[in-house]
Design an enzyme around this catalytic site. Structure first.
Site: not given
Ligand code: GLY
Length: 323
Positions: A58, A179, A197, A207, A230-231
């Site tokens: 990730s 992340t 990330t 995005r 994170t998430g």
């Molecule tokens: N938390 C990392 C992302 O959504 O890109």
């Protein structure tokens, strides 16, 4: 340049990261803090190590690509509201956190994006690198073959900490958002944070999530504390999650209470989908730490003079719902 705070107090250093693989970064960062070095150097070193680790799917090399099979990287670093840097959508340079730091240290700007950010990285001597690992390419090919819906929000499992670098597996249909977020308090009492990330797997090209946005995926106020997230970045972005956490600490909340308020704000703002997950970690300027997540499966990496630990978050809003 490392920052000074009006309230700096010497003490023992600590490192706090999202996910158990955060400890892989701590292995690089702890010697800096142990030797009396600066928090900002430690957090950038932590992210740099994880960006180079192909097993972490990730972040950096090994990170899963976008819908079109292209890996793009985002990161930010922060010491204070007037000392932060960010980079989005790098396609040719691996060390996004180091580049964000360079932007912070050497320009009058906060954020550079896309092709121009890659050009800036070239100009400051960062090497061009292939970001797509063979394993990530294979995963993308298999996702293309399966024809899995590209709408990750509706059709995916949540990231679950499997004790190493891999958060996304075939059962979770490879989707989720993640992340590395690392916070440090150094022996001079100075805070810093960094996060890096590859964003959500199979994302729409272009995005960008919460991670490189100051106040969303990371916020540091040297006189109050630091929070990183994170998430599912989109949820964190809608409530300015990291800044909200720091502001709650400013109002006197304990770090975990502050993070619970962020999660409550998310739950009141969004209809949560099954695949949604948010994890948050915080360090208050006095060294008190906090952690919280929406659902089970999130882990925290913590390093102090007593060594490394992987911990469960202090608060889980829906503990029965691990991924
Ligand atoms: N938390 C990392 C992302 O959504 O890109």
């Amino acid at each position: 340049m490392p920052i000074m705070s009006a309230f700096m107090t010497p003490g023992t250093p600590i490192l706090l990261s999202t996910w158990s693989f955060g400890l892989r970064g701590h292995a690089a960062a702890w010697p800096v803090l142990e030797a009396g070095g600066h928090a900002i150097d430690a957090v950038v070193d932590a992210c740099t190590a994880i960006e180079a680790d192909p097993e972490v799917d990730s972040v950096g090399y090994g990170g899963l690509p976008d819908r079109d099979g292209q890996v793009t990287l985002d990161a930010c670093v922060m010491q204070s509201p007037s000392s932060c840097g960010s980079v989005c959508c790098l396609r040719h340079h691996l060390h996004a956190a180091r580049i964000a730091r360079e932007i912070m240290d050497s320009t009058s700007h906060v954020m550079l994006v896309g092709e121009a950010a890659d050009a800036y990285a070239d100009a400051v001597g960062e090497p061009r690198e292939n970001l797509l690992s063979p394993e990530a390419a294979k995963a993308w090919e298999s996702w293309k073959r399966d024809g899995t819906d590209v709408d990750q929000v509706r059709d995916a499992g949540r990231p679950v900490d499997q004790g190493g670098g891999r958060l996304f597996d075939a059962e979770s249909r490879w989707a989720g958002h993640d992340t590395i977020g690392t916070l440090a308090l150094d022996s001079m009492g100075v805070l810093a944070g960094a996060c890096s990330t590859s964003g959500s797997p199979w994302k729409l090209p272009g995005r960008v999530g919460d991670s490189p946005i100051v106040g969303h995926g990371l916020y540091v106020d040297p006189d109050i504390g630091a929070v990183t997230a994170t998430g599912t970045g989109e949820l964190v972005m809608g409530v300015c999650g990291a800044m909200l956490g720091v502001e709650e600490m400013r109002r006197g909340a304990d770090p975990t209470e502050a993070l619970v308020t962020v999660l409550q704000r998310i739950e009141s703002a969004y209809e949560l989908e099954d695949n949604h997950q948010v994890g948050l970690v915080a360090i208050r300027r006095d060294g008190r730490i906090g952690s919280a997540s929406l659902r089970g499966g999130f882990k925290v990496g913590y390093t102090s003079i007593d060594g490394d630990e992987v911990r469960d978050p202090e608060h889980v809003s829906h503990p029965g719902e691990s991924g």
